[in-house]
Design an enzyme around this catalytic site. Sequence first.
Site, PDB file in Angstrom:
ATOM      1  CB  THR A  35       1.201  -5.009  -2.032  1.00 15.75           C
ATOM      2  OG1 THR A  35       1.984  -6.196  -1.961  1.00 15.75           O
ATOM      3  CG2 THR A  35      -0.261  -5.367  -2.161  1.00 15.75           C
TER       4      THR A  35
ATOM      5  CD  GLU B 173      -3.501  -5.567  -0.398  1.00 14.43           C
ATOM      6  OE1 GLU B 173      -3.529  -4.315  -0.463  1.00 14.43           O
ATOM      7  OE2 GLU B 173      -2.552  -6.196   0.108  1.00 14.43           O
TER       8      GLU B 173
ATOM      9  CE  LYS C  53       1.650  -5.732  19.486  1.00 15.72           C
ATOM     10  NZ  LYS C  53       2.654  -5.431  18.449  1.00 15.72           N
TER      11      LYS C  53
ATOM     12  CD1 TRP D  61      -1.605  -2.974  21.951  1.00 12.78           C
ATOM     13  CD2 TRP D  61      -2.961  -2.766  20.176  1.00 12.78           C
ATOM     14  NE1 TRP D  61      -1.741  -4.207  21.372  1.00 12.78           N
ATOM     15  CE2 TRP D  61      -2.567  -4.118  20.292  1.00 12.78           C
ATOM     16  CE3 TRP D  61      -3.805  -2.403  19.126  1.00 12.78           C
ATOM     17  CZ2 TRP D  61      -2.987  -5.094  19.395  1.00 12.78           C
ATOM     18  CZ3 TRP D  61      -4.228  -3.381  18.242  1.00 12.78           C
ATOM     19  CH2 TRP D  61      -3.810  -4.712  18.376  1.00 12.78           C
TER      20      TRP D  61
HETATM   21  P1  ADP Z   1       1.599  -0.179   0.323  1.00 12.27           P
HETATM   22  O1  ADP Z   1       1.876   1.084   1.106  1.00 12.27           O
HETATM   23  O2  ADP Z   1       1.775  -1.436   1.143  1.00 12.27           O
HETATM   24  O3  ADP Z   1       2.082  -0.193  -1.049  1.00 12.27           O
HETATM   25  P2  ADP Z   1      -1.031   0.689  -0.184  1.00 12.27           P
HETATM   26  O4  ADP Z   1      -0.628   1.833  -0.982  1.00 12.27           O
HETATM   27  O5  ADP Z   1      -2.071  -0.214  -0.648  1.00 12.27           O
HETATM   28  O6  ADP Z   1       0.094  -0.260   0.048  1.00 12.27           O
HETATM   29  O7  ADP Z   1      -1.260   1.192   1.275  1.00 12.27           O
HETATM   30  C1  ADP Z   1      -2.314   0.823   2.065  1.00 12.27           C
HETATM   31  C2  ADP Z   1      -2.071   1.214   3.484  1.00 12.27           C
HETATM   32  O8  ADP Z   1      -1.792   2.605   3.597  1.00 12.27           O
HETATM   33  C3  ADP Z   1      -3.266   0.995   4.356  1.00 12.27           C
HETATM   34  O9  ADP Z   1      -3.378  -0.352   4.741  1.00 12.27           O
HETATM   35  C4  ADP Z   1      -2.963   1.931   5.523  1.00 12.27           C
HETATM   36  O10 ADP Z   1      -2.080   1.346   6.443  1.00 12.27           O
HETATM   37  C5  ADP Z   1      -2.262   3.072   4.855  1.00 12.27           C
HETATM   38  N1  ADP Z   1      -3.216   4.164   4.651  1.00 12.27           N
HETATM   39  C6  ADP Z   1      -3.882   4.481   3.525  1.00 12.27           C
HETATM   40  N2  ADP Z   1      -4.671   5.550   3.722  1.00 12.27           N
HETATM   41  C7  ADP Z   1      -4.521   5.922   5.011  1.00 12.27           C
HETATM   42  C8  ADP Z   1      -5.081   6.945   5.849  1.00 12.27           C
HETATM   43  N3  ADP Z   1      -5.942   7.839   5.390  1.00 12.27           N
HETATM   44  N4  ADP Z   1      -4.687   6.988   7.147  1.00 12.27           N
HETATM   45  C9  ADP Z   1      -3.796   6.108   7.629  1.00 12.27           C
HETATM   46  N5  ADP Z   1      -3.226   5.131   6.901  1.00 12.27           N
HETATM   47  C10 ADP Z   1      -3.590   5.035   5.616  1.00 12.27           C
END
Ligand code: ADP
Length: 543
Positions: A185, A331, A441, A446
């Site tokens: 990640t 994940e 918040k 929220w």
């Molecule tokens: P990182 O950005 O931490 O490397 P990921 O690529 O796994 O990890 O990103 C996952 C996160 O991206 C999700 O938990 C969410 O917050 C955000 N995300 C992914 N798709 C969407 C979506 N369609 N709308 C809003 N947020 C999204």
Amino acid sequence: MQGLMMDTPLLISSIAKHAEMFHGDREIVSVTMDNPRHRCTVSDVTTRARKLANALDKLGLDQGDRVATIAWNDYRHLEIYYGVSGAGYVCHTINPRLFPEQLVFIINHAEDRWIFTDLMFVPLLEKLLPQIPNVEGFVVMTDEAHMPETALPNAVCYETLIANESSDYTWPDLDERTASALCYTSGTTGDPKGVLYDHRSTVLHAYASVAPDVMNLSSSDCLLPVVPLFHVNAWGIPYSALITGAKLVFPGPKMGDGEALYELIESEEVNLALGVPTVWLGLLQYCEQAGKILNSLDRTVIGGAAVPRAMIEQFKKVHDVRAVQGWGMTEMSPLGTANSPKFGSESMSEDEQLDLATKAGRGIFGCELRIVDDEGTELPWDGVAYGALQVRGPWICSDYYKLEGSAGTHTEDGWFDTGDVATIDPRGYMAITDRTKDVIKSGGEWISSIELENTAMGHPAVAQAAVIGVSHPKWTERPLLIVVKAEGQDIEKEEMLAYFDGKVATWWIPNDVAFVDELPHTATGKVKKIELRKQFADYAFPD
Ligand code: ADP
């Protein structure tokens, strides 16, 4: 009583075998560092993957050893996907845009034994070399003619490595739960965490993703994955494309180049392109400025961050392209939801359909969803109640690599807490309101930063928008809107704030607007809120 069905393992090599038998002649087009338009077939890739597997076995690797890649999307990278995982090693894809210290951490944490790298990342690796002493050798993904002089030890050219290998290779009969790939990640908080996929999870995820209401893939499709192969396995495209026999077009290092993407789409007749919203901003901007229309494209799969309504609308109205929003995370392999119309949506007005398309979508079969409050009590699917979004399924991680039991991300009853906050409506459409840490918040309630950003992006003078919570003496936090103006456009604070009137609840309207030249982005192209919060740490709202 048990059923009487065969127990053949779900293996990545079985995808390669199937692809070769049923659509070996399907074309794979790549932009590479050494060839602006390389053409080959699925059979070429699977044959060369077997040669690579023979070469890997000779390097003295043990089953389960990590072999890393630092590379853009092209056919060689795809061969490595199959060669490494198929032979029983773990393909660790690394994001080259990470900070050097994160790269060092990841390479050492994963204990990568060999690294396959694109030509352009050789200097980067040379710099990291003193800090990654355990890497035994490097394979530069090029041919002899382009092989650079390098200080990297045991540096071999990819084409030379496989040139004299036999294409006879029997893929090992692995246990389907054998680890196949590793992806970290991006570590916006703390060190990056490793997600370790296995053959079974990968094949099940691929099965699920090709379904009509998910990516709707078939052998007649021509796919352009602009999502990098180092970003959660390019959302599974390397597997799902080979299951279906879709043509693949790889943009190589041209990911962020709107004009190059346009040319690739048009000349190769791409009908489905996949990527994060930032990539499409570049492409749409190019089309607008150059007066071009995306003729062959009929849909895009967009995920990784919330998709602005204005983007979905522009794709539809200007280019007649349907933007399919998806949600997921590293994940989750990554797919959790996809936004396809459900029966009953035909009668919706165009506006209602657009509103629906801004949601993250319906859970796909294989990924269960639930939203819970602070006490862990399940919340209703009424489209209003929001809470922590949790998931469960065979392609969701059960833990992190070498952090077993200590990440605190799983509930006692076996669900993974995504760190996202969401609503789910009565028809099953989930909408992300925020990441838990980005939620604003205000006075005990929220406010969704995503909804405010989405609204702001609807104004033609806004190119990009981000909303963060800033501390406020009375309300704890209030939203601050940060805007990058569209080229050649101007807008004042008052007009910007007035634009929210009637579009969101009055008490949600940001208290102030800051105009900036650019927004900071993460290595995967998302707005880096953590950085914005730092930038605006000393900011105080006007009285
Ligand atoms: P990182 O950005 O931490 O490397 P990921 O690529 O796994 O990890 O990103 C996952 C996160 O991206 C999700 O938990 C969410 O917050 C955000 N995300 C992914 N798709 C969407 C979506 N369609 N709308 C809003 N947020 C999204």
